[in-house]
Motif scaffolding. Sequence first.
Motif, PDB file in Angstrom:
ATOM      1  N   HIS A   1      -8.070  -1.490   3.769  1.00  0.00           N
ATOM      2  CA  HIS A   1      -6.983  -1.117   4.673  1.00  0.00           C
ATOM      3  C   HIS A   1      -6.559   0.323   4.401  1.00  0.00           C
ATOM      4  O   HIS A   1      -6.308   0.697   3.259  1.00  0.00           O
ATOM      5  N   PHE A   2      -6.511   1.154   5.464  1.00  0.00           N
ATOM      6  CA  PHE A   2      -6.012   2.516   5.334  1.00  0.00           C
ATOM      7  C   PHE A   2      -4.487   2.515   5.351  1.00  0.00           C
ATOM      8  O   PHE A   2      -3.868   1.774   6.125  1.00  0.00           O
ATOM      9  N   LEU A   3      -3.898   3.358   4.501  1.00  0.00           N
ATOM     10  CA  LEU A   3      -2.444   3.481   4.445  1.00  0.00           C
ATOM     11  C   LEU A   3      -2.022   4.688   5.280  1.00  0.00           C
ATOM     12  O   LEU A   3      -1.389   5.625   4.789  1.00  0.00           O
ATOM     13  N   SER A   4      -2.385   4.693   6.534  1.00  0.00           N
ATOM     14  CA  SER A   4      -2.056   5.799   7.431  1.00  0.00           C
ATOM     15  C   SER A   4      -0.535   5.895   7.596  1.00  0.00           C
ATOM     16  O   SER A   4       0.137   4.855   7.701  1.00  0.00           O
ATOM     17  N   PRO A   5       0.051   7.122   7.531  1.00  0.00           N
ATOM     18  CA  PRO A   5      -0.573   8.441   7.708  1.00  0.00           C
ATOM     19  C   PRO A   5      -1.118   9.074   6.430  1.00  0.00           C
ATOM     20  O   PRO A   5      -1.578  10.205   6.470  1.00  0.00           O
ATOM     21  N   TYR A   6      -1.056   8.373   5.311  1.00  0.00           N
ATOM     22  CA  TYR A   6      -1.537   8.961   4.059  1.00  0.00           C
ATOM     23  C   TYR A   6      -3.061   8.894   4.009  1.00  0.00           C
ATOM     24  O   TYR A   6      -3.673   7.927   4.481  1.00  0.00           O
ATOM     25  N   PRO A   7      -3.723   9.897   3.434  1.00  0.00           N
ATOM     26  CA  PRO A   7      -5.193   9.917   3.365  1.00  0.00           C
ATOM     27  C   PRO A   7      -5.726   9.065   2.210  1.00  0.00           C
ATOM     28  O   PRO A   7      -6.429   9.546   1.330  1.00  0.00           O
ATOM     29  N   VAL A   8      -5.390   7.789   2.227  1.00  0.00           N
ATOM     30  CA  VAL A   8      -5.821   6.859   1.177  1.00  0.00           C
ATOM     31  C   VAL A   8      -6.114   5.503   1.811  1.00  0.00           C
ATOM     32  O   VAL A   8      -5.631   5.190   2.900  1.00  0.00           O
ATOM     33  N   TYR A   9      -6.915   4.708   1.120  1.00  0.00           N
ATOM     34  CA  TYR A   9      -7.145   3.329   1.536  1.00  0.00           C
ATOM     35  C   TYR A   9      -7.144   2.427   0.316  1.00  0.00           C
ATOM     36  O   TYR A   9      -7.336   2.872  -0.817  1.00  0.00           O
ATOM     37  N   VAL A  10      -6.894   1.135   0.543  1.00  0.00           N
ATOM     38  CA  VAL A  10      -6.835   0.144  -0.527  1.00  0.00           C
ATOM     39  C   VAL A  10      -7.944  -0.875  -0.310  1.00  0.00           C
ATOM     40  O   VAL A  10      -8.180  -1.325   0.816  1.00  0.00           O
ATOM     41  N   VAL A  11      -8.628  -1.227  -1.390  1.00  0.00           N
ATOM     42  CA  VAL A  11      -9.695  -2.222  -1.363  1.00  0.00           C
ATOM     43  C   VAL A  11      -9.267  -3.425  -2.195  1.00  0.00           C
ATOM     44  O   VAL A  11      -8.762  -3.271  -3.314  1.00  0.00           O
ATOM     45  N   ALA A  12      -9.447  -4.627  -1.657  1.00  0.00           N
ATOM     46  CA  ALA A  12      -9.176  -5.858  -2.390  1.00  0.00           C
ATOM     47  C   ALA A  12     -10.487  -6.571  -2.669  1.00  0.00           C
ATOM     48  O   ALA A  12     -11.327  -6.699  -1.777  1.00  0.00           O
ATOM     49  N   ASP A  13     -10.682  -7.026  -3.917  1.00  0.00           N
ATOM     50  CA  ASP A  13     -11.916  -7.732  -4.244  1.00  0.00           C
ATOM     51  C   ASP A  13     -11.634  -9.157  -4.700  1.00  0.00           C
ATOM     52  O   ASP A  13     -10.478  -9.591  -4.803  1.00  0.00           O
TER      53      ASP A  13
ATOM     54  N   THR B   1       2.658 -11.268  -0.366  1.00  0.00           N
ATOM     55  CA  THR B   1       3.374 -10.401  -1.303  1.00  0.00           C
ATOM     56  C   THR B   1       3.720  -9.090  -0.631  1.00  0.00           C
ATOM     57  O   THR B   1       2.916  -8.543   0.126  1.00  0.00           O
ATOM     58  N   ARG B   2       4.920  -8.595  -0.914  1.00  0.00           N
ATOM     59  CA  ARG B   2       5.337  -7.273  -0.439  1.00  0.00           C
ATOM     60  C   ARG B   2       5.341  -6.312  -1.620  1.00  0.00           C
ATOM     61  O   ARG B   2       6.066  -6.503  -2.592  1.00  0.00           O
ATOM     62  N   TRP B   3       4.516  -5.260  -1.521  1.00  0.00           N
ATOM     63  CA  TRP B   3       4.391  -4.262  -2.578  1.00  0.00           C
ATOM     64  C   TRP B   3       5.147  -2.993  -2.197  1.00  0.00           C
ATOM     65  O   TRP B   3       5.084  -2.550  -1.053  1.00  0.00           O
ATOM     66  N   ASN B   4       5.796  -2.398  -3.178  1.00  0.00           N
ATOM     67  CA  ASN B   4       6.486  -1.126  -2.984  1.00  0.00           C
ATOM     68  C   ASN B   4       5.607  -0.009  -3.534  1.00  0.00           C
ATOM     69  O   ASN B   4       5.393   0.083  -4.746  1.00  0.00           O
ATOM     70  N   LEU B   5       5.087   0.849  -2.652  1.00  0.00           N
ATOM     71  CA  LEU B   5       4.183   1.925  -3.050  1.00  0.00           C
ATOM     72  C   LEU B   5       4.886   3.277  -3.170  1.00  0.00           C
ATOM     73  O   LEU B   5       4.224   4.309  -3.246  1.00  0.00           O
ATOM     74  N   LYS B   6       6.211   3.275  -3.208  1.00  0.00           N
ATOM     75  CA  LYS B   6       6.947   4.541  -3.225  1.00  0.00           C
ATOM     76  C   LYS B   6       6.551   5.410  -4.410  1.00  0.00           C
ATOM     77  O   LYS B   6       6.339   6.628  -4.264  1.00  0.00           O
ATOM     78  N   GLY B   7       6.426   4.808  -5.594  1.00  0.00           N
ATOM     79  CA  GLY B   7       6.059   5.580  -6.780  1.00  0.00           C
ATOM     80  C   GLY B   7       4.719   6.265  -6.629  1.00  0.00           C
ATOM     81  O   GLY B   7       4.564   7.447  -6.950  1.00  0.00           O
ATOM     82  N   ALA B   8       3.729   5.542  -6.097  1.00  0.00           N
ATOM     83  CA  ALA B   8       2.395   6.117  -5.928  1.00  0.00           C
ATOM     84  C   ALA B   8       2.403   7.224  -4.882  1.00  0.00           C
ATOM     85  O   ALA B   8       1.781   8.277  -5.064  1.00  0.00           O
ATOM     86  N   VAL B   9       3.118   7.016  -3.783  1.00  0.00           N
ATOM     87  CA  VAL B   9       3.181   8.030  -2.722  1.00  0.00           C
ATOM     88  C   VAL B   9       3.801   9.320  -3.241  1.00  0.00           C
ATOM     89  O   VAL B   9       3.288  10.428  -2.999  1.00  0.00           O
ATOM     90  N   LEU B  10       4.891   9.208  -3.991  1.00  0.00           N
ATOM     91  CA  LEU B  10       5.577  10.397  -4.499  1.00  0.00           C
ATOM     92  C   LEU B  10       4.793  11.063  -5.626  1.00  0.00           C
ATOM     93  O   LEU B  10       4.645  12.291  -5.654  1.00  0.00           O
TER      94      LEU B  10
END
Length: 320
Positions: A148-160, A230-239
């Motif tokens: 899943h892409f975290l648009s508008p950020y230029p990153v994506y997340v992969v789940a295995d 689950t709801r994840w807070n990605l604020k730390g990673a974004v900043l």
Amino acid sequence: LFSHFRNMCLSAVTYLATDHDSRYIMVGDRDGDVSSFAYTGSALGKWVHEGSGAVTSLISDAIHDRVLVIHRSGLLGIWDAESHKEGSPPMVVLNLKHRLLTAVLCPLHHVFAVADSRRVSVYRTTTATEIPEQYISLPHKGDIQCIHFLSPYPVYVVADSTGTLTMWSVKPYPWAGIQMLTWENVNSDEDGDAIVVLGNLRDKQAPAVQCMQFTNPYTLWTGADDGTITRWNLKGAVLDFGLQDLSWLHTAKQTDMKCPSAEKVPPPHAGLTWKAHTDSVLGIQQLDPCFLVSHGADNVVILWQVLSSGDIVDVGRLGQ
């Protein structure tokens, strides 16, 4: 409505999608064909790619007004969005040289990612006739379940399949193709309450994430094979990774910057988790800040209300 679509495909349906303007429905089948239908059920046309194998992904590219058809054999066919009416051949055919399981497009950054069992390959979509490869990720611990892409950020997340989630960067991030973060999905008890794991000790493998939905600016929803959401807070990673200000990505000064160390960035925080389904969660869609809809392998669609107190209310459901 669904009665109009009965017996419309000669082979088993393997993928369903709409075009980017929701003008028609696209149905991919086991033989590798893609049929298009109006919402009334009337057939509009078909894309036929002989010997291509089952369709695993259909991606509508709004930027170039085209459709990317990806097959399990590794073939990628690129079609003009209206060419299904004339039965025209694909504009481009590429052999991606690996068996493909899933794919996702990020139109904002002109890239799409495709996964085989353990690796993700990222391709550029900057022209209508060329799809150059950008890079290939390192192998993941388990079989890849979803991207899943975290648009508008230029990153994506992969789940295995091991319950691990990994965040990767793409261009225009100055350090494209790096593994930014890795974290484990939460274990939960029978009531859906998160189990806190101390150190590296685990009583059981974390449930594998089957679907994701990102809500700008910081919220990532995940649905797992044990029925939990689950709801994840990605604020730390974004900043910490400087993703919140995309303007600096295009400045000449970026060569003087240093990539943040993943070891110094804390993993995302699971602020909310609950047992939503009795089987795997197959899809999640946030309708607005307070409402979420999910569907699972238990054949149930549920509308959830997320209260400001953090409580979850089952507003209504369809299915068994």
